[in-house]
Design an enzyme around this catalytic site. Structure first.
Site, PDB file in Angstrom:
ATOM      1  N   ASP A  36       0.870  -1.089   0.136  1.00  0.00           N
ATOM      2  CA  ASP A  36      -0.072   0.023  -0.107  1.00  0.00           C
ATOM      3  C   ASP A  36       0.957   1.329   0.084  1.00  0.00           C
ATOM      4  OD1 ASP A  36      -3.180   0.251   0.848  1.00  0.00           O
ATOM      5  OD2 ASP A  36      -2.193   2.200   0.851  1.00  0.00           O
ATOM      6  N   ASP A  60       4.316   2.428  -4.144  1.00  0.00           N
ATOM      7  CA  ASP A  60       3.355   3.212  -4.976  1.00  0.00           C
ATOM      8  C   ASP A  60       2.955   2.152  -6.469  1.00  0.00           C
ATOM      9  OD1 ASP A  60       2.021   4.859  -6.834  1.00  0.00           O
ATOM     10  OD2 ASP A  60       3.249   6.640  -6.234  1.00  0.00           O
ATOM     11  N   VAL A  61       1.938   1.824  -6.562  1.00  0.00           N
ATOM     12  CA  VAL A  61       1.573   0.777  -7.588  1.00  0.00           C
ATOM     13  C   VAL A  61       1.795   1.734  -9.123  1.00  0.00           C
ATOM     14  CG1 VAL A  61      -0.249  -0.380  -6.439  1.00  0.00           C
ATOM     15  CG2 VAL A  61      -0.922   1.485  -7.819  1.00  0.00           C
ATOM     16  N   TYR A 155     -12.213   7.510 -14.408  1.00  0.00           N
ATOM     17  CA  TYR A 155     -12.462   6.331 -13.603  1.00  0.00           C
ATOM     18  C   TYR A 155     -12.995   5.039 -14.589  1.00  0.00           C
ATOM     19  CZ  TYR A 155     -13.578   3.083  -9.771  1.00  0.00           C
ATOM     20  OH  TYR A 155     -13.846   2.164  -8.733  1.00  0.00           O
ATOM     21  N   LYS A 159     -11.029   1.739 -15.679  1.00  0.00           N
ATOM     22  CA  LYS A 159     -11.590   0.515 -15.180  1.00  0.00           C
ATOM     23  C   LYS A 159     -11.840  -0.492 -16.458  1.00  0.00           C
ATOM     24  CE  LYS A 159     -11.117   0.716 -10.823  1.00  0.00           C
ATOM     25  NZ  LYS A 159     -10.032  -0.099 -10.210  1.00  0.00           N
ATOM     26  N   THR A 190     -16.553   1.160   1.719  1.00  0.00           N
ATOM     27  CA  THR A 190     -15.201   1.507   2.337  1.00  0.00           C
ATOM     28  C   THR A 190     -14.996   2.790   2.184  1.00  0.00           C
ATOM     29  OG1 THR A 190     -14.597   1.512   0.076  1.00  0.00           O
ATOM     30  CG2 THR A 190     -14.635  -0.658   0.729  1.00  0.00           C
TER      31      THR A 190
HETATM   32  N1  LIG Z   1     -15.817   0.375  -2.725  1.00  0.00           N
HETATM   33  C1  LIG Z   1     -16.327   0.543  -4.060  1.00  0.00           C
HETATM   34  O1  LIG Z   1     -17.607   0.923  -4.027  1.00  0.00           O
HETATM   35  C2  LIG Z   1     -15.715   0.194  -5.345  1.00  0.00           C
HETATM   36  C3  LIG Z   1     -16.540  -0.238  -6.480  1.00  0.00           C
HETATM   37  C4  LIG Z   1     -15.724  -0.515  -7.447  1.00  0.00           C
HETATM   38  C5  LIG Z   1     -14.434  -0.800  -7.537  1.00  0.00           C
HETATM   39  N2  LIG Z   1     -13.674  -0.412  -6.462  1.00  0.00           N
HETATM   40  C6  LIG Z   1     -12.412  -0.595  -6.550  1.00  0.00           C
HETATM   41  O2  LIG Z   1     -11.689  -1.320  -5.486  1.00  0.00           O
HETATM   42  C7  LIG Z   1     -10.451  -1.120  -5.259  1.00  0.00           C
HETATM   43  C8  LIG Z   1     -10.423  -0.959  -3.882  1.00  0.00           C
HETATM   44  O3  LIG Z   1     -11.226   0.130  -3.475  1.00  0.00           O
HETATM   45  P1  LIG Z   1     -11.947   0.434  -1.929  1.00  0.00           P
HETATM   46  O4  LIG Z   1     -13.062   0.776  -2.032  1.00  0.00           O
HETATM   47  O5  LIG Z   1     -11.236  -0.632  -0.880  1.00  0.00           O
HETATM   48  O6  LIG Z   1     -11.001   1.828  -1.776  1.00  0.00           O
HETATM   49  P2  LIG Z   1     -10.048   2.472  -0.496  1.00  0.00           P
HETATM   50  O7  LIG Z   1      -9.757   3.942  -0.789  1.00  0.00           O
HETATM   51  O8  LIG Z   1     -10.965   2.028   0.755  1.00  0.00           O
HETATM   52  O9  LIG Z   1      -8.646   1.652  -0.571  1.00  0.00           O
HETATM   53  C9  LIG Z   1      -7.858   1.984  -1.573  1.00  0.00           C
HETATM   54  C10 LIG Z   1      -6.330   1.520  -1.098  1.00  0.00           C
HETATM   55  O10 LIG Z   1      -5.478   1.707  -2.290  1.00  0.00           O
HETATM   56  C11 LIG Z   1      -4.500   2.393  -1.772  1.00  0.00           C
HETATM   57  N3  LIG Z   1      -3.609   2.981  -2.759  1.00  0.00           N
HETATM   58  C12 LIG Z   1      -4.236   4.185  -3.407  1.00  0.00           C
HETATM   59  N4  LIG Z   1      -3.323   4.568  -4.324  1.00  0.00           N
HETATM   60  C13 LIG Z   1      -2.299   3.673  -4.273  1.00  0.00           C
HETATM   61  C14 LIG Z   1      -1.111   3.647  -4.896  1.00  0.00           C
HETATM   62  N5  LIG Z   1      -0.480   4.508  -5.665  1.00  0.00           N
HETATM   63  N6  LIG Z   1      -0.257   2.775  -4.433  1.00  0.00           N
HETATM   64  C15 LIG Z   1      -0.340   1.737  -3.686  1.00  0.00           C
HETATM   65  N7  LIG Z   1      -1.706   1.835  -2.839  1.00  0.00           N
HETATM   66  C16 LIG Z   1      -2.669   2.698  -3.287  1.00  0.00           C
HETATM   67  C17 LIG Z   1      -4.873   3.187  -0.713  1.00  0.00           C
HETATM   68  O11 LIG Z   1      -4.018   3.875   0.262  1.00  0.00           O
HETATM   69  C18 LIG Z   1      -6.149   2.522   0.060  1.00  0.00           C
HETATM   70  O12 LIG Z   1      -5.413   1.588   1.071  1.00  0.00           O
HETATM   71  C19 LIG Z   1     -10.348   0.127  -6.113  1.00  0.00           C
HETATM   72  O13 LIG Z   1      -9.363  -0.455  -7.303  1.00  0.00           O
HETATM   73  C20 LIG Z   1     -11.458   0.468  -6.479  1.00  0.00           C
HETATM   74  O14 LIG Z   1     -11.485   1.255  -7.693  1.00  0.00           O
HETATM   75  C21 LIG Z   1     -14.254  -0.096  -5.434  1.00  0.00           C
END
Ligand SMILES: NC(=O)c1ccc[n+]([C@@H]2O[C@H](COP(=O)([O-])OP(=O)(O)OC[C@H]3O[C@@H](n4cnc5c(N)ncnc54)[C@H](O)[C@@H]3O)[C@@H](O)[C@H]2O)c1
Length: 252
Positions: A36, A60-61, A155, A159, A190
């Site tokens: 993370d 950082d990804v 976004y 995706k 989340t």
């Molecule tokens: N929550 C939703 O409704 C939802 C819906 C569809 C898709 N998603 C996808 O699911 C995934 C997780 O989302 P979430 O809801 O847990 O979000 P979140 O914001 O709770 O968690 C995202 C995590 O990614 C980390 N992160 C962000 N940028 C980063 C980087 N450059 N390098 C490393 N780590 C990084 C953050 O620190 C965080 O811990 C994401 O790809 C999001 O697009 C979420």
């Protein structure tokens, strides 16, 4: 313990869906690198406290060098990487996310994290998986890649790219027993939801046929399915985990 002996890297593991996936894979016996951008190492600490194996890596990804370092740490600490969950992602917090209203910085932030980060992750682990006899990758896309949703332009583009890249990787590496699938979550409760209003939460719940928001555990269960023996004949799929939203003709 169906992942006993397996080594997993889960990105975005400090919170939300990534944390749920890290917890589940560890509970199934995998050694988990919790990657993370945050220093917050609570997920790895919790896994170890529960008797599992985990290591937190700040990375950082968007950075190829960070990916190289993360894979090296995984291999040194636990062994060759078998499983990758590309979960880390962002919504556009830099600018508005409409086609006309977004800035180039907003586009770059989202596409670099959500799409380039997913590519760099696959590029970093696949050669080792091939040397090791195979592996499994799950990329987190979104319902926003399947249907139009407001203020998610960069976004949804990123995706959608994740889905295309998943199919390409599946085709290219299936002969090496590397299986690659994408999950499209609906609205999952989340921190990414940020400060959405109660009204928006209600509307999102209603859009799911099951009339609730999803949980990180809902996504982790499907990721586990792809990672387990039951996923042995699955690759290239785009799998909505969205309580029926993507096929909800009523939309309420
Ligand atoms: N929550 C939703 O409704 C939802 C819906 C569809 C898709 N998603 C996808 O699911 C995934 C997780 O989302 P979430 O809801 O847990 O979000 P979140 O914001 O709770 O968690 C995202 C995590 O990614 C980390 N992160 C962000 N940028 C980063 C980087 N450059 N390098 C490393 N780590 C990084 C953050 O620190 C965080 O811990 C994401 O790809 C999001 O697009 C979420």
């Amino acid at each position: 313990m169906r992942l006993e002996g397996k080594v997993a890297i889960i990105t975005g593991a400090s919170q939300g869906i990534g944390q749920g996936c890290a917890f589940r894979m560890a509970a199934e016996g995998a050694s988990v690198v919790c990657a993370d951008i945050q220093e917050n190492d609570g997920t790895a600490k919790q896994i170890v406290a529960d008797g599992g194996r985990a290591e937190h890596v700040v990375m950082d990804v968007r950075s190829a060098a960070d990916w190289e370092r993360t894979v090296a740490i995984a291999v040194e600490r636990f062994g060759p990487v078998d499983l990758l969950g590309n979960v880390a992602g962002v919504v556009n917090t830099v600018s508005e996310d409409t086609v006309v209203g977004m800035t180039e910085e907003g586009w770059q932030f989202v596409v670099d994290t959500d799409l380039k980060g997913t590519w760099l992750g696959m590029r970093a682990v696949i050669p080792g998986m091939i040397d090791h006899g195979g592996g499994r990758i799950v990329n987190i896309a979104s319902l926003a890649a399947l249907v139009g949703l407001p203020n998610l332009a960069a976004y949804s583009a990123a995706k959608g790219g994740v889905i295309g890249l998943t199919q390409q990787a599946a085709l290219e590496y299936a002969p090496h027993n590397v299986l690659v699938n994408a999950i499209c979550p609906g609205t999952i409760d989340t921190p990414i939801l940020g400060d959405i209003t109660e009204q928006m939460r209600k509307e999102n719940s209603q859009a799911h046929m099951v009339k609730r928001l999803g949980t990180p555990a809902d996504i982790a269960g499907t990721m586990f399915h792809f990672f387990s023996g039951d996923g042995a004949f699955l690759t290239g799929l785009t799998y909505p985990v969205d309580g029926g939203w993507s096929v909800n003709g009523r939309c309420y």
